[in-house]
Design a protein around this motif. Structure first.
Motif, mmCIF file in Angstrom:
data_model
loop_
_atom_site.group_PDB
_atom_site.id
_atom_site.type_symbol
_atom_site.label_atom_id
_atom_site.label_comp_id
_atom_site.label_asym_id
_atom_site.label_seq_id
_atom_site.Cartn_x
_atom_site.Cartn_y
_atom_site.Cartn_z
ATOM 1 N N VAL A 92 63.604 -51.571 -31.498
ATOM 2 C CA VAL A 92 63.522 -52.519 -30.386
ATOM 3 C C VAL A 92 64.164 -53.840 -30.794
ATOM 4 O O VAL A 92 64.477 -54.062 -31.957
ATOM 5 N N ARG A 93 64.313 -54.726 -29.844
ATOM 6 C CA ARG A 93 64.787 -56.093 -30.093
ATOM 7 C C ARG A 93 63.874 -57.058 -29.339
ATOM 8 O O ARG A 93 63.410 -56.756 -28.245
ATOM 9 N N GLY A 94 63.650 -58.238 -29.945
ATOM 10 C CA GLY A 94 62.897 -59.286 -29.265
ATOM 11 C C GLY A 94 61.395 -59.263 -29.508
ATOM 12 O O GLY A 94 60.655 -59.927 -28.786
ATOM 13 N N ALA A 121 51.396 -57.705 -33.340
ATOM 14 C CA ALA A 121 52.348 -57.878 -32.244
ATOM 15 C C ALA A 121 51.924 -56.977 -31.093
ATOM 16 O O ALA A 121 51.198 -55.995 -31.290
ATOM 17 N N ARG A 122 52.393 -57.328 -29.914
ATOM 18 C CA ARG A 122 52.203 -56.479 -28.741
ATOM 19 C C ARG A 122 53.594 -56.082 -28.260
ATOM 20 O O ARG A 122 54.490 -56.920 -28.199
ATOM 21 N N TRP A 123 53.749 -54.797 -27.945
ATOM 22 C CA TRP A 123 55.026 -54.307 -27.423
ATOM 23 C C TRP A 123 54.745 -53.447 -26.207
ATOM 24 O O TRP A 123 54.007 -52.457 -26.303
ATOM 25 N N THR A 124 55.329 -53.815 -25.070
ATOM 26 C CA THR A 124 55.034 -53.108 -23.825
ATOM 27 C C THR A 124 56.177 -52.230 -23.343
ATOM 28 O O THR A 124 56.026 -51.533 -22.348
ATOM 29 N N GLY A 125 57.279 -52.251 -24.049
ATOM 30 C CA GLY A 125 58.419 -51.439 -23.641
ATOM 31 C C GLY A 125 58.499 -50.130 -24.403
ATOM 32 O O GLY A 125 57.628 -49.811 -25.225
ATOM 33 N N PRO A 126 59.542 -49.373 -24.151
ATOM 34 C CA PRO A 126 59.727 -48.124 -24.892
ATOM 35 C C PRO A 126 60.106 -48.406 -26.350
ATOM 36 O O PRO A 126 60.567 -49.504 -26.672
ATOM 37 N N VAL A 127 59.866 -47.428 -27.191
ATOM 38 C CA VAL A 127 60.273 -47.513 -28.591
ATOM 39 C C VAL A 127 61.196 -46.344 -28.906
ATOM 40 O O VAL A 127 61.123 -45.297 -28.271
ATOM 41 N N ALA A 128 62.059 -46.550 -29.890
ATOM 42 C CA ALA A 128 62.968 -45.510 -30.380
ATOM 43 C C ALA A 128 62.930 -45.584 -31.900
ATOM 44 O O ALA A 128 63.850 -46.118 -32.520
ATOM 45 N N PRO A 129 61.847 -45.084 -32.508
ATOM 46 C CA PRO A 129 61.654 -45.250 -33.950
ATOM 47 C C PRO A 129 62.824 -44.740 -34.786
ATOM 48 O O PRO A 129 63.461 -43.741 -34.464
ATOM 49 N N GLN A 130 63.055 -45.455 -35.864
ATOM 50 C CA GLN A 130 64.141 -45.162 -36.800
ATOM 51 C C GLN A 130 63.871 -43.823 -37.483
ATOM 52 O O GLN A 130 62.872 -43.663 -38.176
#
Length: 173
Positions: A92-94, A121-130
């Motif tokens: 992700v970015r940001g 941290a909180r992340w509400t978008g999609p993820v694309a793990p490495q």
């Protein structure tokens, strides 16, 4: 860097003061104290990003982790490393991280130790793990985490992540 064993890291003393710079391979081989940033990431429902490390990882290959993160590069701040590692591992970015606490982790009877700077941290978008870092991932509730951290039948978690989560629960009260 193509060879993670040659990544340059700061060697620090028991007060987290930089002594010198050394390649990661030397730090791991000689059990030198270094720095690590760890981020507990929650989604919009409060679930925790949990993943299984790839079998190619230098430390705890194939173990599960509740934190994304990694070593702090030479001259890098803990905060910058936390963001960099979270963005890399989640794909992700940001992301914005919040520092919580720091502790010195000593691994069993080995001479190896590292400072763990724990963030959230909180992340509400999609993820694309490495794919080089993450073999499996999911979002688990705290009850599911507690069940998997349990004794018999529990998952094998990275030891520093297990300790960081114990301290995280105590920290938030």
């Amino acid at each position: 860097m193509s060879n993670p064993g040659e990544e340059l890291l700061d060697v620090v003393d028991e007060h987290d003061r930089v002594l010198r710079v050394a390649p990661r391979s030397e730090i791991y081989r000689d059990g030198l104290t270094h720095r690590c940033a760890m981020v507990l990431v929650r989604d919009e429902e409060g679930r925790i990003f949990t993943h299984r490390r790839t079998p190619t990882k230098l430390f705890a290959p194939g173990a599960y982790d509740l934190f994304v993160g990694g070593v702090v590069g030479t001259g890098e701040s803990y905060a910058d490393a936390a963001v960099r590692e979270a963005e890399e591992e989640l794909g992700v970015r940001g992301i914005r991280t919040e520092p919580l606490f720091r502790f010195l982790f000593r691994y069993q009877d080995s001479p190896g130790a590292w400072f763990c700077d724990v963030h959230q941290a909180r992340w509400t978008g999609p993820v694309a793990p490495q794919v080089e870092e993450v073999a499996w991932h999911g979002w688990l509730t705290e009850a599911e985490v507690a069940e998997r951290l349990g004794g018999a039948g529990g998952w094998e978690f990275v030891p520093d992540g297990r300790e960081a989560y114990r301290r995280y629960l105590a920290h938030r009260g």
